[in-house]
Every structure is written in C-alpha cells, then in structure tokens.
Design an enzyme around this catalytic site. Structure first.
Site, PDB file in Angstrom:
ATOM      1  N   GLY A  44      40.933  34.055  38.370  1.00  9.16           N
ATOM      2  CA  GLY A  44      41.545  33.403  39.521  1.00  9.16           C
ATOM      3  C   GLY A  44      43.021  33.136  39.316  1.00  9.16           C
ATOM      4  O   GLY A  44      43.839  33.303  40.227  1.00  9.16           O
ATOM      5  N   ASP A  61      30.584  36.264  34.987  1.00  7.81           N
ATOM      6  CA  ASP A  61      31.347  35.671  33.894  1.00  7.81           C
ATOM      7  C   ASP A  61      30.628  35.772  32.554  1.00  7.81           C
ATOM      8  O   ASP A  61      31.212  36.208  31.557  1.00  7.81           O
ATOM      9  CB  ASP A  61      31.643  34.198  34.225  1.00  7.81           C
ATOM     10  N   THR A  79      36.213  33.038  32.090  1.00  2.17           N
ATOM     11  CA  THR A  79      36.709  34.339  32.545  1.00  2.17           C
ATOM     12  C   THR A  79      36.953  34.323  34.051  1.00  2.17           C
ATOM     13  O   THR A  79      37.949  34.866  34.540  1.00  2.17           O
ATOM     14  CB  THR A  79      35.729  35.450  32.164  1.00  2.17           C
ATOM     15  N   ASP A  80      36.063  33.694  34.798  1.00  2.00           N
ATOM     16  CA  ASP A  80      36.275  33.541  36.241  1.00  2.00           C
ATOM     17  C   ASP A  80      37.549  32.752  36.524  1.00  2.00           C
ATOM     18  O   ASP A  80      38.349  33.122  37.392  1.00  2.00           O
ATOM     19  CB  ASP A  80      35.080  32.822  36.877  1.00  2.00           C
ATOM     20  N   VAL A  81      37.721  31.635  35.830  1.00  2.00           N
ATOM     21  CA  VAL A  81      38.894  30.791  36.066  1.00  2.00           C
ATOM     22  C   VAL A  81      40.177  31.550  35.738  1.00  2.00           C
ATOM     23  O   VAL A  81      41.150  31.536  36.509  1.00  2.00           O
ATOM     24  CB  VAL A  81      38.793  29.490  35.244  1.00  2.00           C
TER      25      VAL A  81
END
Length: 407
Positions: free
Chosen positions: A184, A147, A179-181
């Site tokens: 997802g 991220d 960015t990860d969220v």
C-alpha cells in the site's frame, strides 16, 4: 475539503488491505475517495472478525475491526459491476476521477470494459494503479496472492523465527500483514509520482505494483547480504545478523531490548553494568568481533541483565544514551507517554455507529496537514450522495437503479 490532495478524486475498486491502505493514505492527505463495493457484501474485511465494532448499546455491529483499520476518509457506494449498467456507472465515475485503484486478478476487469486501455480512452489523464500478488507479467501472473503466502515465497519467513536447534524453531510470519501494508505504501508513492508526472505532461499512466515485488525489495540489507555472499541468511530470532548486542535480553521482571549500534555504546553499557573489562576483551572490543563471537558474549550479557528490573535498566541506560527499551503489548503501546504525546490514538464520530476508534496517520505536514474528515463508512452509505453529486443523477434514476439491483 482540505489537504495537499484536496483537488484529487480517487475511485477505489480495491478491497482487503493493500489497496485500501493506499487509498486511506490518499484520503488522509485530502483526496476525495469513493470506495466501490459489492451490493449486500462489501469489502471482504467487513466480516473478518471478531472483534466487531460495538454500537452505543454495547452490542456487536456487522463491521469488523479489521475493516476499520484501512477505510476512513472514504465514501462507500455499492455497484454491481457484473451488470452492464453498473459497468457504465463506473466508467462515468472514472471519467470524472484522477486516480483509479484496483486489486483484481490480472485481466479481471477487462471483461467488464474497466481495464486501463478502455478507461484511458475515456480519461487520458487517469492514473490507474493495479495491485496484484505477482504483477502483470511472469509465470505467476495469474495466481492469487495473499500476504501470508508472499511472506513465505518472498523470503521474509525464512528470516523470521527462532534459529534451528532452539525449542520452537521454525519459520514465522510477521504478526501484522506487513507485505500488504508495504505494498500500500509503495502504491501510494507510485500514485503520487504519477500525479506529479501528469502535472508536467497532462498525461495519466498505468501503475503495476505486486506484493511479491514489494516483499523482495523490502528484504533490504538481508537481500544484499545474500547477493554479496551467495549465502542465504538464517533465522536469528530477535538477534541481528550484523550488529551485536542487538536483541532481547531477560531482566528480573521480564525482557528488554538492547540495540547497541557502535563500540562506544557497548563500552558505556559495560561500564554501567559493572563489567567494563568486557569492552576491552579483544573478542568483544569491536562490533565485527562481537558478531564473530556472539555465542560467547550473549550468555555473559544475559547473566548481567537479569540482575535488574526492566524499568531500572531503561532509566539507567537512557541516561547514558544507550538505546534500549521495553517490549510492550498493545495496551502498553497506547499507554506509552510518547505515543500519547503524539496523539496516535483517536476516534471519529459516526452518526449511526457512534465514536469509531482509529490509529492516527504518522504523516506530519506543517503546511497541509492530514485531516480526519470521515469515519469508515457503512456499506453503501454514500451511494445516493455520490451518484447525485458526482454524476448528477436524479433521485428517480437512483431509485430505479436500486429496484434493478444495480446499486
């Protein structure tokens, strides 16, 4: 099982955040999620602490708060996929699943015979979602992606932080692994779309989602500002590139946010502040002029806002429909009456760990509401249960697999 996806089984081979975030959303919507973890180690985030969850005696457990944020409504099994027997068990599970979610490096599962082509031959209806840093193609495809790295490479950090020339200026990452969220969330949307497609065609499909693609897509208006002008937007701190005043302002006891989105709101603010003439000044009368003349306007407004406490401003401005608010720490967030009314904080019982704190899903469905059926699991908590109930293995066979170190 209840929920819109109660007929869906998800085999989750992902770890860290983007993949588990997606599978948690699917689980919240009712899907059965089987989380596959490495024996003795598990998802990396189990050890990403402190802080760690405390047991009922107040002592730290070995489960980090980070892990708890993205792993409810799942059953955890441990399988050693480096061994042929472990690979065979995953293939069997994939044959009985609707969705497989993984975030291994490009080609990482092919060596185990767990790539899409291999599993499609077993289960043509399988929706197979891969999450990587850079996608399955392109010159960076084989790189690992994280991220923080993607926030920098993907432009977000160039837009975040104080502007050059200010004390403390420089690029800054967002305080959450955003960015990860977002990845997802995009993966979840893609999976749901693929399931709808399967309802029409009977066929599964492969989904390629990358952190970099998502970050570039989520540059939103700033991306179009660049594409329209050819000029890279600069860091503005908390200010907005296209709206003024739209940033934080000092008050008598702290700070508040003004988010004035149109000329009528600005005129009402000036009237409440006892400075109605500012709204009539041709430099500030329209938003376009306020953007052009922000360097003149913002210092004037800051001299006004420091004359009252934050709560006094919020009460006065809300009464006149002028968007504003405090800047809360997380204690303030979870004490906020609106957050409380929406029941955004909850806890889930766990037989071995006691009540586990959670943040509620923001999805509110009237006919098939989100459910909270399982607390985040302990490592391998459901291995025997899943192998018995899903694959029909006997207790003797499961015990043999344990002795062999496969589960």
């Amino acid at each position: 099982m209840t929920g819109a996806l109660s007929h869906i089984r998800v085999l989750d081979l992902s770890r860290i955040l983007a993949g588990p975030w997606a599978s948690q959303i699917l689980g919240d919507l009712g899907a059965e999620v089987i989380k596959v973890e490495r024996p003795g180690v598990g998802d990396d985030t189990r050890s990403w602490g402190p802080p760690f969850l405390k047991d009922e005696t107040g002592r730290d457990t070995d489960t980090a708060a980070y892990f708890l944020s993205a792993n409810r409504n799942k059953r955890s099994i441990t399988l050693d996929m480096a061994k042929p027997e472990g690979q065979a068990l995953i293939r069997e599970l994939a044959g009985r699943s609707d969705v497989l979610l993984e975030n291994f490096k490009v080609g990482g599962l092919q060596q185990y015979g767990l790539d899409y082509a291999a599993l499609k031959a077993i289960n043509p209806r399988l929706v197979y979602s891969s999450i990587t840093g850079f996608g399955q193609t392109g010159p960076y495809a084989n790189r690992a992606g994280y991220d923080f790295l993607i926030q920098g490479l993907g432009g977000l950090m160039s837009l975040t932080g104080l502007p050059d020339g200010r004390e403390g200026a420089g690029p800054m990452k967002v305080g959450v692994a955003l960015t990860d969220v977002l990845t997802g969330l995009y993966a979840t949307s893609a999976i749901l779309a693929a399931l709808v497609h399967r309802e029409k065609t009977g066929e599964g499909q492969y989904i390629d989602v990358s952190l970099l693609d998502v970050q570039v897509a989520c540059l939103a208006n700033q991306a179009l500002n660049y594409c329209t002008t050819g000029q890279s937007p600069k860091r503005l701190g908390n200010a907005h590139p296209s709206i003024v005043p739209y940033e934080d302002f000092p008050t008598a006891d702290g700070y508040m946010i003004l988010a004035i989105g149109n000329d009528a709101q600005f005129a009402r603010f000036c009237a409440e502040a006892g400075q109605a003439e500012l709204a009539e000044d041709p430099r500030f009368a329209t938003n376009a002029e306020r953007v052009r003349n922000r360097a003149a306007l913002i210092p004037l407004l800051r001299r006004i806002t420091v004359t009252r406490e934050t709560s006094a401003w919020v009460r006065a401005l809300e009464a006149k429909a002028i968007p504003c608010g405090p800047i809360n720490d997380l204690a303030g967030v979870f004490a906020d009456p609106q957050v409380k009314a929406r029941e955004m904080q909850l806890s889930l019982p766990h037989p071995g760990l006691g009540p586990i704190p959670q943040v509620a899903s923001p999805i509110r469905l009237s006919g098939s509401p989100v459910t909270y059926r399982r607390a985040p699991p302990q490592l391998g908590e459901h291995t025997s249960e899943v192998l018995r109930d899903v694959l029909g293995l006997s207790e003797q066979r499961i015990e043999q697999l344990r002795r062999q170190g496969i589960v």
